[in-house]
Design an enzyme around this catalytic site. Structure first.
Site, PDB file in Angstrom:
ATOM      1  N   LYS A   1       0.839  -1.222   0.000  1.00 12.74           N
ATOM      2  CA  LYS A   1       0.000   0.000   0.000  1.00 12.74           C
ATOM      3  C   LYS A   1       0.865   1.260   0.000  1.00 12.74           C
ATOM      4  CE  LYS A   1      -2.054  -1.050   3.935  1.00 12.74           C
ATOM      5  NZ  LYS A   1      -1.364  -2.318   4.249  1.00 12.74           N
TER       6      LYS A   1
ATOM      7  N   ARG B   1      -0.701  -8.674  13.116  1.00 10.25           N
ATOM      8  CA  ARG B   1      -1.223  -7.633  12.208  1.00 10.25           C
ATOM      9  C   ARG B   1      -2.041  -8.271  11.087  1.00 10.25           C
ATOM     10  NH1 ARG B   1       4.342  -5.122  10.804  1.00 10.25           N
ATOM     11  NH2 ARG B   1       3.243  -4.043   9.123  1.00 10.25           N
TER      12      ARG B   1
ATOM     13  N   ARG C   1      -9.862   1.393   8.343  1.00  5.48           N
ATOM     14  CA  ARG C   1      -9.291   0.102   8.703  1.00  5.48           C
ATOM     15  C   ARG C   1     -10.356  -0.871   9.199  1.00  5.48           C
ATOM     16  NH1 ARG C   1      -3.513   0.508   8.351  1.00  5.48           N
ATOM     17  NH2 ARG C   1      -2.613  -1.279   9.359  1.00  5.48           N
TER      18      ARG C   1
ATOM     19  N   ARG D   1      12.064  -6.298   5.845  1.00  4.65           N
ATOM     20  CA  ARG D   1      12.112  -4.867   6.176  1.00  4.65           C
ATOM     21  C   ARG D   1      12.530  -4.679   7.641  1.00  4.65           C
ATOM     22  NH1 ARG D   1       6.829  -1.308   5.479  1.00  4.65           N
ATOM     23  NH2 ARG D   1       6.203  -2.587   7.253  1.00  4.65           N
TER      24      ARG D   1
ATOM     25  N   ARG E   1      11.772  -1.349  11.656  1.00  2.00           N
ATOM     26  CA  ARG E   1      10.459  -0.857  12.119  1.00  2.00           C
ATOM     27  C   ARG E   1       9.989  -1.760  13.262  1.00  2.00           C
ATOM     28  NH1 ARG E   1       5.296   0.296   8.155  1.00  2.00           N
ATOM     29  NH2 ARG E   1       3.973  -0.868   9.593  1.00  2.00           N
TER      30      ARG E   1
END
Ligand code: AP5
Length: 181
Positions: free
Chosen positions: A9, A138, A84, A121, A127
């Site tokens: 996204k 998630r 969301r 990542r 992160r």
């Protein structure tokens, strides 16, 4: 821009926003900035984001509506990560009107490649929610809370499905084609 964590996204929205000249409004980025700045919202959001849960919808909606009121969003905006869940979608519709959204792009991809992208990542960028257990939570939160928006926007005739697998360029090409059709 709708899709599971890691579906691309942010990557696609940022590219599309540059291509068509409208702001990329990412609730994840805005919340991470609030955490970084140590604001009241950031302090509330930090633990929730690190657990991979959703930040309370009223706080996120207030942040988004405020952002959409800024001058650069007058001619349009690209929402990434918002709404969301159905409650947020209803709140958005109530705030901007039922006709304000032109399209909802759903980036589709199977789960395991998404876990791989996010673990990678996590190792490269660090992160704090890119840890495998949090990534899997998630993805579960996405299935429970966000996936019902697929029917929500299909019933409003707004949903465009795009295959999110392949290179970033390939996916971007499909995004542009889907919007042009
Ligand atoms: P958010 O920042 O929105 O995170 P997310 O939905 O989990 O999505 P990601 O940013 O991880 O993935 P993405 O789909 O944007 O993919 P990306 O392009 O980054 O939200 C974070 C947290 O904030 C939430 O968990 C929640 O706590 C809170 N939050 C946010 N919005 C909220 C809301 N509305 N209500 C309540 N809480 C909210 O790509 C991922 C990786 O894959 C990158 O490394 C990228 O380089 C790579 N990649 C992208 N495309 C490709 C490709 N085609 N091939 C290979 N690699 C690719």
């Amino acid at each position: 821009m709708l899709g599971a964590p890691g579906a691309g996204k942010g990557t696609q929205a940022s590219r599309l926003s540059r291509a068509i000249g409208i702001p990329h409004v990412s609730t994840g980025d805005m919340l991470r900035e609030a955490v970084e700045a140590g604001t009241e919202l950031g302090q509330k959001a930090q633990v929730i984001m690190e657990a991979g849960e959703l930040v309370p919808g009223d706080l996120v909606t207030a942040m988004v509506i405020h952002r959409l009121g800024e001058p650069d969003a007058e001619c349009g905006y690209l929402l990434d990560g918002y709404p969301r869940n159905v409650a947020q979608a209803d709140a958005l519709e109530a705030a901007v009107g039922a006709d304000a959204l032109e399209s909802v792009l759903l980036l589709e991809a199977p789960t395991e490649p998404l876990v791989e992208r996010l673990v990678k990542r996590g190792a490269e960028v660090g992160r704090s929610d890119d840890i495998e257990t949090t990534i899997r939570n998630r993805l579960e939160v996405y299935e429970e809370e966000t996936a019902p928006l697929i029917d929500y926007y299909t019933s409003r005739d707004l949903l465009l499905r795009v295959d999110g697998m392949g290179t970033v360029d390939e996916v971007f090409f499909r995004v542009v084609l889907a919007l042009a059709e």
